[in-house]
Design a protein around this motif. Structure first.
Motif, PDB file in Angstrom:
ATOM      1  N   GLY B  18       0.796  -1.221   0.000  1.00 27.71           N
ATOM      2  CA  GLY B  18       0.000   0.000   0.000  1.00 27.71           C
ATOM      3  C   GLY B  18       0.822   1.262   0.000  1.00 27.71           C
ATOM      4  O   GLY B  18       0.434   2.264   0.605  1.00 27.71           O
ATOM      5  N   VAL B  19       1.954   1.239  -0.690  1.00 29.68           N
ATOM      6  CA  VAL B  19       2.794   2.428  -0.823  1.00 29.68           C
ATOM      7  C   VAL B  19       2.799   2.840  -2.290  1.00 29.68           C
ATOM      8  O   VAL B  19       2.992   1.996  -3.178  1.00 29.68           O
ATOM      9  CB  VAL B  19       4.240   2.129  -0.365  1.00 29.68           C
ATOM     10  CG1 VAL B  19       5.167   3.306  -0.693  1.00 29.68           C
ATOM     11  CG2 VAL B  19       4.260   1.815   1.121  1.00 29.68           C
ATOM     12  N   LEU B  20       2.582   4.106  -2.549  1.00 24.31           N
ATOM     13  CA  LEU B  20       2.527   4.572  -3.933  1.00 24.31           C
ATOM     14  C   LEU B  20       3.905   4.507  -4.570  1.00 24.31           C
ATOM     15  O   LEU B  20       4.869   5.059  -4.044  1.00 24.31           O
ATOM     16  CB  LEU B  20       1.993   6.016  -3.972  1.00 24.31           C
ATOM     17  CG  LEU B  20       1.817   6.636  -5.358  1.00 24.31           C
ATOM     18  CD1 LEU B  20       0.792   5.864  -6.199  1.00 24.31           C
ATOM     19  CD2 LEU B  20       1.416   8.102  -5.236  1.00 24.31           C
ATOM     20  N   ARG B  21       3.998   3.786  -5.685  1.00 24.71           N
ATOM     21  CA  ARG B  21       5.233   3.708  -6.465  1.00 24.71           C
ATOM     22  C   ARG B  21       4.941   4.139  -7.904  1.00 24.71           C
ATOM     23  O   ARG B  21       3.795   4.328  -8.278  1.00 24.71           O
ATOM     24  CB  ARG B  21       5.772   2.279  -6.447  1.00 24.71           C
ATOM     25  CG  ARG B  21       6.335   1.879  -5.097  1.00 24.71           C
ATOM     26  CD  ARG B  21       6.844   0.463  -5.119  1.00 24.71           C
ATOM     27  NE  ARG B  21       5.752  -0.497  -5.043  1.00 24.71           N
ATOM     28  CZ  ARG B  21       5.880  -1.786  -5.347  1.00 24.71           C
ATOM     29  NH1 ARG B  21       7.033  -2.257  -5.792  1.00 24.71           N
ATOM     30  NH2 ARG B  21       4.853  -2.604  -5.232  1.00 24.71           N
ATOM     31  N   SER B  67      -5.222   4.572  -6.171  1.00 25.18           N
ATOM     32  CA  SER B  67      -4.658   3.229  -6.016  1.00 25.18           C
ATOM     33  C   SER B  67      -4.617   2.767  -4.560  1.00 25.18           C
ATOM     34  O   SER B  67      -4.256   1.626  -4.295  1.00 25.18           O
ATOM     35  CB  SER B  67      -3.231   3.202  -6.596  1.00 25.18           C
ATOM     36  OG  SER B  67      -2.420   4.179  -5.951  1.00 25.18           O
ATOM     37  N   HIS B  68      -5.001   3.627  -3.629  1.00 22.37           N
ATOM     38  CA  HIS B  68      -4.899   3.241  -2.222  1.00 22.37           C
ATOM     39  C   HIS B  68      -6.169   2.483  -1.804  1.00 22.37           C
ATOM     40  O   HIS B  68      -6.958   2.938  -0.965  1.00 22.37           O
ATOM     41  CB  HIS B  68      -4.637   4.453  -1.341  1.00 22.37           C
ATOM     42  CG  HIS B  68      -4.066   4.093  -0.004  1.00 22.37           C
ATOM     43  ND1 HIS B  68      -2.871   3.402   0.139  1.00 22.37           N
ATOM     44  CD2 HIS B  68      -4.520   4.283   1.253  1.00 22.37           C
ATOM     45  CE1 HIS B  68      -2.632   3.207   1.422  1.00 22.37           C
ATOM     46  NE2 HIS B  68      -3.621   3.722   2.121  1.00 22.37           N
ATOM     47  N   VAL B  69      -6.286   1.298  -2.346  1.00 27.71           N
ATOM     48  CA  VAL B  69      -7.451   0.440  -2.122  1.00 27.71           C
ATOM     49  C   VAL B  69      -7.560   0.029  -0.657  1.00 27.71           C
ATOM     50  O   VAL B  69      -8.652  -0.022  -0.091  1.00 27.71           O
ATOM     51  CB  VAL B  69      -7.324  -0.812  -3.014  1.00 27.71           C
ATOM     52  CG1 VAL B  69      -8.410  -1.821  -2.688  1.00 27.71           C
ATOM     53  CG2 VAL B  69      -7.341  -0.425  -4.479  1.00 27.71           C
ATOM     54  N   ALA B  70      -6.425  -0.284  -0.077  1.00 26.93           N
ATOM     55  CA  ALA B  70      -6.417  -0.816   1.286  1.00 26.93           C
ATOM     56  C   ALA B  70      -5.298  -0.175   2.089  1.00 26.93           C
ATOM     57  O   ALA B  70      -4.285   0.267   1.531  1.00 26.93           O
ATOM     58  CB  ALA B  70      -6.245  -2.331   1.263  1.00 26.93           C
ATOM     59  N   ALA B  78      -2.453   5.504   5.340  1.00 28.07           N
ATOM     60  CA  ALA B  78      -3.836   6.001   5.421  1.00 28.07           C
ATOM     61  C   ALA B  78      -4.826   4.853   5.188  1.00 28.07           C
ATOM     62  O   ALA B  78      -4.483   3.814   4.623  1.00 28.07           O
ATOM     63  CB  ALA B  78      -4.061   7.094   4.379  1.00 28.07           C
ATOM     64  N   THR B  79      -6.030   5.081   5.641  1.00 29.46           N
ATOM     65  CA  THR B  79      -7.112   4.121   5.430  1.00 29.46           C
ATOM     66  C   THR B  79      -7.375   3.944   3.937  1.00 29.46           C
ATOM     67  O   THR B  79      -7.378   4.913   3.183  1.00 29.46           O
ATOM     68  CB  THR B  79      -8.386   4.659   6.109  1.00 29.46           C
ATOM     69  OG1 THR B  79      -8.115   4.842   7.494  1.00 29.46           O
ATOM     70  CG2 THR B  79      -9.552   3.706   5.939  1.00 29.46           C
ATOM     71  N   GLY B  80      -7.570   2.698   3.512  1.00 31.34           N
ATOM     72  CA  GLY B  80      -7.890   2.447   2.112  1.00 31.34           C
ATOM     73  C   GLY B  80      -9.376   2.603   1.856  1.00 31.34           C
ATOM     74  O   GLY B  80     -10.184   2.505   2.786  1.00 31.34           O
ATOM     75  N   TRP B  81      -9.729   2.802   0.576  1.00 37.17           N
ATOM     76  CA  TRP B  81     -11.158   3.056   0.284  1.00 37.17           C
ATOM     77  C   TRP B  81     -11.972   1.769   0.200  1.00 37.17           C
ATOM     78  O   TRP B  81     -13.190   1.812   0.126  1.00 37.17           O
ATOM     79  CB  TRP B  81     -11.334   3.918  -0.961  1.00 37.17           C
ATOM     80  CG  TRP B  81     -10.649   3.451  -2.221  1.00 37.17           C
ATOM     81  CD1 TRP B  81      -9.439   3.896  -2.690  1.00 37.17           C
ATOM     82  CD2 TRP B  81     -11.126   2.477  -3.156  1.00 37.17           C
ATOM     83  NE1 TRP B  81      -9.140   3.250  -3.862  1.00 37.17           N
ATOM     84  CE2 TRP B  81     -10.153   2.378  -4.184  1.00 37.17           C
ATOM     85  CE3 TRP B  81     -12.256   1.681  -3.246  1.00 37.17           C
ATOM     86  CZ2 TRP B  81     -10.294   1.511  -5.277  1.00 37.17           C
ATOM     87  CZ3 TRP B  81     -12.402   0.817  -4.330  1.00 37.17           C
ATOM     88  CH2 TRP B  81     -11.423   0.735  -5.330  1.00 37.17           C
ATOM     89  N   TRP B  82     -11.283   0.605   0.200  1.00 34.42           N
ATOM     90  CA  TRP B  82     -12.021  -0.654   0.166  1.00 34.42           C
ATOM     91  C   TRP B  82     -11.499  -1.611   1.245  1.00 34.42           C
ATOM     92  O   TRP B  82     -11.438  -2.818   1.034  1.00 34.42           O
ATOM     93  CB  TRP B  82     -11.925  -1.302  -1.233  1.00 34.42           C
ATOM     94  CG  TRP B  82     -13.248  -1.682  -1.825  1.00 34.42           C
ATOM     95  CD1 TRP B  82     -14.481  -1.607  -1.242  1.00 34.42           C
ATOM     96  CD2 TRP B  82     -13.475  -2.213  -3.141  1.00 34.42           C
ATOM     97  NE1 TRP B  82     -15.455  -2.052  -2.107  1.00 34.42           N
ATOM     98  CE2 TRP B  82     -14.868  -2.425  -3.289  1.00 34.42           C
ATOM     99  CE3 TRP B  82     -12.634  -2.524  -4.234  1.00 34.42           C
ATOM    100  CZ2 TRP B  82     -15.442  -2.939  -4.459  1.00 34.42           C
ATOM    101  CZ3 TRP B  82     -13.212  -3.028  -5.399  1.00 34.42           C
ATOM    102  CH2 TRP B  82     -14.605  -3.229  -5.503  1.00 34.42           C
ATOM    103  N   ASP B  83     -11.205  -1.041   2.408  1.00 31.44           N
ATOM    104  CA  ASP B  83     -10.650  -1.842   3.512  1.00 31.44           C
ATOM    105  C   ASP B  83     -11.579  -2.963   3.948  1.00 31.44           C
ATOM    106  O   ASP B  83     -11.123  -3.981   4.469  1.00 31.44           O
ATOM    107  CB  ASP B  83     -10.350  -0.945   4.727  1.00 31.44           C
ATOM    108  CG  ASP B  83      -8.942  -0.366   4.688  1.00 31.44           C
ATOM    109  OD1 ASP B  83      -8.112  -0.869   3.891  1.00 31.44           O
ATOM    110  OD2 ASP B  83      -8.669   0.568   5.447  1.00 31.44           O
ATOM    111  N   GLY B  84     -12.862  -2.791   3.743  1.00 33.22           N
ATOM    112  CA  GLY B  84     -13.803  -3.835   4.146  1.00 33.22           C
ATOM    113  C   GLY B  84     -13.744  -5.066   3.259  1.00 33.22           C
ATOM    114  O   GLY B  84     -14.238  -6.134   3.634  1.00 33.22           O
TER     115      GLY B  84
END
Lengths: 372, 372
Positions: B18-21, B67-70, B78-84
């Motif tokens: 979950g790190v932006l590359r 891209s920060h899904v989780a 940070a919290t991802g947008w599809w952590d559930g």
């Protein structure tokens, strides 16, 4: 006009049907507490009030419509917006009924509004006060007095017009025999308010709006008003109808150096252009704010309590494809009526605008009941 | 980054989840015919690709997501947008799957977009070309190559993300095992295009937009972008939910000298402010235009013909209260699949946004099938 200055009932001489006239209804103390001075109402009539005064019908226009409900009798009279329902041989026939339609306070069709001249000789512009549905009804009661109408056989309206019809039945219970509430609701919903907010912002964010004081500047917020209309127009129609008419067909073959254009965009541009050519942006704001604030319950308790004083026989009509005023809102209103009534449903592919288009179905309902 | 310059598969060293590359995927010839040079994709991964290369999952974000899904494994992620749905113990678990998410071309989260620097050292701005759903998929095929993913076990997306998932299954049939199309459609409808047009106008009519060349001017079209978001947000929710949450309650008592304010207005203001703080207006335009142009049929005949080449097992999921991508559009897609599939329906009070919110129901569907 002489009649406006004197305030005498204007039953003679007869003028042609469907001609815009004006009456001074005096100062109107608004719901907000502000007193709007020297209010004029623009109005039209069709037919003649009978000697018993029992054949008067008030037809209330929607947001951007006007008092020209039906084509008039003068040779060059423009087409009315409800010609399928009102006119010779139609459900509401001027040979039988004395039909009246007035333009709302705040509008731009002859009633006092933001573009009218204030006491200082300048247009009201940004100084125009917030006006409500009830404020227009109060002004209309004065018009009824001046026209010699002590009681309406029926007050009929669709969408925002139905809100005024409903308020008539509550504010003046003894003066309304039938109330016809079409494609409307007892109060504005959160979604309706949200759409309205977007439309207000579209206008206010146009730099030509100039805070509302654009009159006499040579610039008008056409782009903002056009955007407001595009938003509104989509809410007035429905997905299936737009898909059937336009799909996602390109207006022209996409080129690498130009953004794609879709047929539905051209259609919405056309709708925007038509409104911009005939409507004032400040009036759009004033009337939209009145719409946002519509709530027959305000200051009157529950919906059932608010309607408790009505004496009118209610006819509630929903359009099956209406997503702006869904049928459930009609059902809620009908169920809360003092003597609960059924909801008539008209079928339309067009969404909310079905109330303007499906005049055959409307005529069948109203011709067999209120206007039998 | 070194890996970007050399284009060598980047499987080691492992970085935190979950790190932006960033990876340089080279020039991309766009559907329009324009060649976008030196395209960079911003992306994130979770988990590890297994030696058989059989556990790769691509998750495609929607319009303004990223891209920060989780949530990642670094302490301050940070919290991802599809952590559930995505994460340890969830239906798509990084301990089992190698999960990849890339940001769209045209966006503002690390992939080449209007705010990126063009060859002349200035931001692309108004010169940024029109990009399509398919263009982003082409870039993602390069990313897959560089990550060593020859075939995705599944490509999963909701809303605009589902459009890219669908295009993956058509453009690269041998590389997609399962495709999950959630709250989306095979093509954009007239209504969706109409709403999109209103949003584009809201931005373009903001004088701070300056034709798209507002970078480095000290002004950004925040008001226009905020209005676009308000319009979009209403379409993402549904009437009953907004009514239940806000009704037509006033934010503060109306005063005679100030316009009324409703709670739903404050809510929409908040939604607008949040987006303006994190999104670029030109990217909003670029991605919205890609959305308007979505049509899996383009250049491929009928819908059934267009889908004829797919080899992926489809999972089509609709949200019952979605009025932006009504369930009928999911049904049409599912019925046209080479081997027709059923539509799963998830229940939500929230409308289209149910695809983001109802992760328990999504997890139950996907955990029992695609990710069993």
């Amino acid at each position: 006009m002489a009649s406006a200055a004197t305030g005498v009932p204007v039953r003679e001489p007869l003028v042609a049907d469907g001609v815009l006239r004006f009456l001074d209804v005096g100062d109107v103390r608004l719901e907000s507490g502000f007193t709007l001075p020297d209010v004029t109402l623009g109005f039209e009539t069709w037919g003649t009030l009978n000697s018993a005064g029992s054949n008067a019908v008030l037809i209330e226009h929607a947001l951007t419509a006007d008092s020209h409900v039906a084509t008039g009798t003068s040779r060059d009279s423009a087409t009315g917006w409800w010609d399928g329902l009102v006119g010779p041989g139609k459900a509401i026939d001027p040979s039988r009924w004395f039909i009246v339609a007035a333009n709302m306070i705040g509008g731009c069709y002859g009633s006092t509004g933001p573009g009218s001249t204030a006491a200082d000789g300048r247009p009201w512009g940004s100084r125009f006060p917030e006006v409500s549905i009830r404020d227009s009804v109060v002004a209309e009661t004065r018009l009824a007095d001046l026209l010699g109408v002590s009681r309406w056989h029926a007050v009929v309206g669709g969408s925002m017009g139905a809100m005024r019809a409903l308020e008539w039945s509550v504010l003046e219970p003894s003066r309304v025999g039938h109330v016809v509430v079409l494609a409307s609701s007892a109060y504005s919903t959160a979604e309706q308010i949200g759409w309205a907010q977007a439309q207000l912002l579209a206008i206010r964010q146009d730099p030509s709006f100039q805070g509302g004081d654009y009159y006499q500047t040579g610039r008008t917020p056409d782009a903002g008003l056009g955007l407001a209309r595009r938003i509104a127009h989509i809410t007035y129609r429905c997905e299936s109808e737009l898909s059937a008419r336009f799909g996602n067909e390109a207006q022209q073959p996409p080129r690498s150096d130009a953004p794609s254009r879709f047929q539905v965009e051209s259609y919405l541009d056309h709708q925007a252009g038509k409104l911009v050519a005939r409507f004032d942006a400040n009036s759009y704001i004033a009337l939209t704010q009145a719409l946002m604030g519509h709530d027959v319950r305000r200051g009157r308790g529950t919906l059932r309590e608010a309607l408790g004083s009505t004496e009118a026989q209610a006819t509630v009509i929903a359009v099956d494809s209406d997503r702006l005023y869904p049928a459930a809102l009609s059902a809620e209103l009908a169920a809360a009526w003092a003597d609960p009534v059924d909801v008539h449903t008209i079928r339309s592919a067009a969404g909310h605008d079905g109330f303007l288009l499906e005049t055959d179905q409307l005529g069948a309902i109203l011709g067999g009941s209120v206007f039998a």
